[in-house]
Design a protein around this motif. Structure first.
Motif: not given
Length: 288
Positions: A156-162, A255-268, A252-253
């Motif tokens: 979602l983040a990658i596609k919708r936020f380009d 604007g003034r914030g960030r998106v943190i992308l976990f390719g895996f599930r750290p809490q599986h 990923v920066t």
């Protein structure tokens, strides 16, 4: 039979009070009945890893996702306070005024955005976060918020936020790449705030997950990569070459914030204790 069924139904509706039942107010009541050691202290036996002050929201779709439940379970286990966010909460906007961190558990872009189709359930349970919710999340990040995405939610983040990131596994066929639930080896940048406290080599659970290529090194910081060789630690992996050396965790920066992308599930399933620190560190980024 009909009369008997109605009688049973009526009995089922009898209130707890009428049956002489009372709610458990002291956990030691249960511990006593189960022959467990009684506790004198209050609260969890596990101290929260984060200092208080970071306001956390966890997205909870009306389309149930087990990963959302395991996310709540993990936060509850470590006494980390949070609030569940419904579709309507996301659509309402003004998230930055209420939260520092929003977590999207592993769930597909389609399920999050579209939810249940109109007419299949009462209106309040259909429609997902919709495009207005996507815009609300974008505004949240650009205003300084931290959006944490687990596994499938990264799409979602990658596609919708380009975002300048590509999941290199997205279009591969199972005949070429297949990893349905295995433990893989990561190489971690322990100098990055999200990698601090972990080992340079850390195992992570991968279940049909993601691996990223970075398209803009100025905006994207890799935090962990899948090992270049001997990636598989336990389980089944077909097509190791496709993820070897690729990014498993990135910031990923935006604007003034960030998106943190976990390719895996750290809490599986609430079991992957070795990667829990990634979550705690990612939450801590919301403090800055």
């Amino acid at each position: 039979m009909g009369v008997e069924f109605m009688a049973v139904g009526a009995m089922a509706e009898t209130t707890d009070a009428a049956r002489g039942l009372t709610a458990v107010t002291d956990p030691n009541q249960v511990r006593h009945d189960m022959s467990l050691t009684l506790r004198t202290e209050n609260g969890s036996a596990i101290a929260p890893p984060n200092k208080p002050g970071v306001r956390i929201g966890v997205y909870k779709s009306w389309r149930p996702a087990s990963d959302e439940g395991w996310t709540r379970f993990t936060l509850d286990t470590f006494s980390i306070p949070f609030r569940s966010l419904s579709d309507a909460d996301i659509r309402a906007g003004d998230l930055r005024a209420r939260f520092d961190v929003v977590i999207l558990p592993s769930q597909s872009d389609k399920q999050i955005v579209e939810g249940y189709a109109a007419g299949t359930y009462p209106a309040e349970y259909t429609g997902g976060i919709s495009e207005s919710g996507v815009a609300s999340l974008r505004t949240f990040v650009e205003a300084g918020g931290t959006l944490i995405c687990f596994d499938a939610a990264t799409d979602l983040a990658i596609k919708r936020f380009d975002l300048p990131v590509k999941n290199v596994l997205a279009d591969l066929k199972q005949a070429d790449f297949f990893c349905p639930g295995s433990i893989l080896r990561l190489k971690v940048d322990i100098k990055h705030p999200i990698g601090q406290g972990l080992r340079p080599e850390t195992d992570a659970f991968f279940i049909n997950s993601a691996a990223f290529a970075i398209l803009d090194e100025k905006r994207v910081t890799p935090i962990a990569r899948y090992a270049n060789d001997h990636v598989l630690r336990s389980g089944w992996l077909r097509g190791e070459k496709y993820l070897a050396g690729k990014v498993a965790l990135a910031e990923v920066t935006m604007g003034r914030g960030r998106v943190i992308l976990f390719g895996f599930r750290p809490q599986h399933r609430g079991q992957t204790w070795g990667t829990f620190p990634f979550i705690f560190n990612a939450i801590e980024r919301g403090r800055h």
